[in-house]
Write an enzyme that holds these catalytic residues in place. Sequence first.
Site, PDB file in Angstrom:
ATOM      1  CB  SER A  70     -12.333 -15.164 -51.035  1.00 52.92           C
ATOM      2  OG  SER A  70     -11.139 -15.025 -51.762  1.00 52.92           O
ATOM      3  CE  LYS A 118     -12.028 -14.368 -55.797  1.00 55.13           C
ATOM      4  NZ  LYS A 118     -10.958 -13.868 -54.899  1.00 55.13           N
TER       5      LYS A 118
END
Lengths: 153, 446
Positions: free
Chosen positions: A75, A112
């Site tokens: 991701s 993230k």
Amino acid sequence: MSSATAHCNPNTRTKTELPIPVLISDTDIPPFATSSVPAGFPSPAEEFTDNSLDIQQLLVRHPAATFFVRVSGTSMRDAGILSGDILVVDRAVEPSDRAIVVAVIDGEFTVKRLRKTGKKPFLAAENSSFAMQTVRSGFEVWGVVTAVIHPYS
Amino acid sequence: MKNTGLKEKHTQRPKLHRPLFALADCNNFYASCERVFNPKLRDRPVVILSSNDGCIVARSNEAKALGIPMGIPVFKIRHEIARHRIAVCSSNYTLYADMSNRIMKTLRLFTPHIEIYSIDEAFLRLDSLTERDLRRYASKMRDTVMRWTGVPVSIGIAPTKTLAKLAGLLAKRDPLGVYSAAESLMHANTSGPETSSSFLNEIKKIPVSKIWGIGRRLAVTLNMQGIYTVYDYMHADPKWIRRKLTITGWRTFMELHGTSCLSLQELTLPRQSIISSQSFGEPIDSFIPLKEALALYTARAARKLREQHSTASLMQIYITTKPFGSAPRYANSAIGTIDPPSSYTPALISRASTLLESIYRSGFRYKKAGIFLTGIHPEGMQMRLFDRYDVRERQIMQAVDVLNRKWGRGIVRSAAEGTLQRWHMKQSSVSSRFTTSWDELLHIVL
């Protein structure tokens, strides 16, 4: 009694009472010969010696606050974080807008990109082949990723 | 003119003209370390087990609130564990030691005058701070440790170490984690400690057993004299204290009254005795594995000796079966000299084995063995004229220590420690060595 005084006072010591130190060599190790004998010209570089580079100096700014973690998953591929990489995480660094962070969501760790543009900060994944993934609330920044170590094997 | 103006301004600031100690104490240290790397434990009660998974050695606040006592064998609270979803962790001392080093390193940024008192406590000197800045500085210290390491600390500030310890207790209850007894005691100079406010009210509620250096047994003696609280102790008859409690009790008395008697121990002195012992995961009923276990503990003790550049001249070993239960019981110990004094692992192991032979009895199931080294001397000191400090032995052990540090403890070890090590300690739920082993890093799934 007399031998005790002989030990204390060098003036009264007698040959018979004080043991004479003798070097007994019962091994092949020569005593006190651990350094090499200086010979020849001194090295012209002697004045200029410096420590070899230490990768720790480059990657770790705050040793007490820096942790390493290993990641798997895709991701964050577009940010250059690939499966199997080791991240350098510095908890002393202020998490600013666009920083890549280790965050905790519902007791789980994730990595993230932190965005602080709008009213509320949010986390965004970076992989163009996924639909835009964002986390808007309920997260906590654990540390700031300051480097990625990507081994080729 | 300008100069004098500056000077005046400077002297106007209220300064505390006496030593100022801070005690930085980690909150529920072991449980807090586990929570840094496992955030799921944050909203659950957490208990940490002893090195053999036998007893509870540490608890989170939630576990304390559930009334789980310190030291209780874990099987006795099985039902509570299930009912309250208590997280049970084996102890991970490798992790705790590394986290402790990080915390101490962080604290050292705030003052070079620091005494590392235990794995989770440090005394600091903050003398140069003004009264106004003190609390802010302590808060900053606390926030920094929390942010950098994830471990919460409380900070107690006072003019003596004994008082700082008590302030530390009060800091644990403070929402900001800082408690300063310094302000209330600062004005004691002029009007006597009676006038100073909240701190003295607080210590009327703290039992005397909580005073640093006053053990449970001494507390009983004091209680019999009608001394129940810290406040009572402070107001006891000084003559009685001097006579009955000797110099130690007197020093405590003085320290409680704000006169600093105990200074900061910034240098760590080499320990005067070294212990290595452990209960076995499985009881041992024969000689060879017992000898191997003892050899491992001896190797550990020898490494500790070398770390502080010492040698030992006296060794005591002991073995014991379970001290309770229906199985036959036996415990014994043996003392022997180490001549010449040494820190050479093979020499110590062979000495320990000889001692073990002298006390070993067959037909028992042994639960624990240990070794105690004392008669500590600095490395390389000649005890007698003809003692030769063996260079080769020292070089061998240096190489072994380097290899074990680099490649993991036990990569090079004495054959006497055995290879099976079935008796090794039981640790069913130990967390990873997140900070000290590349193979055990925290793993995050993206």
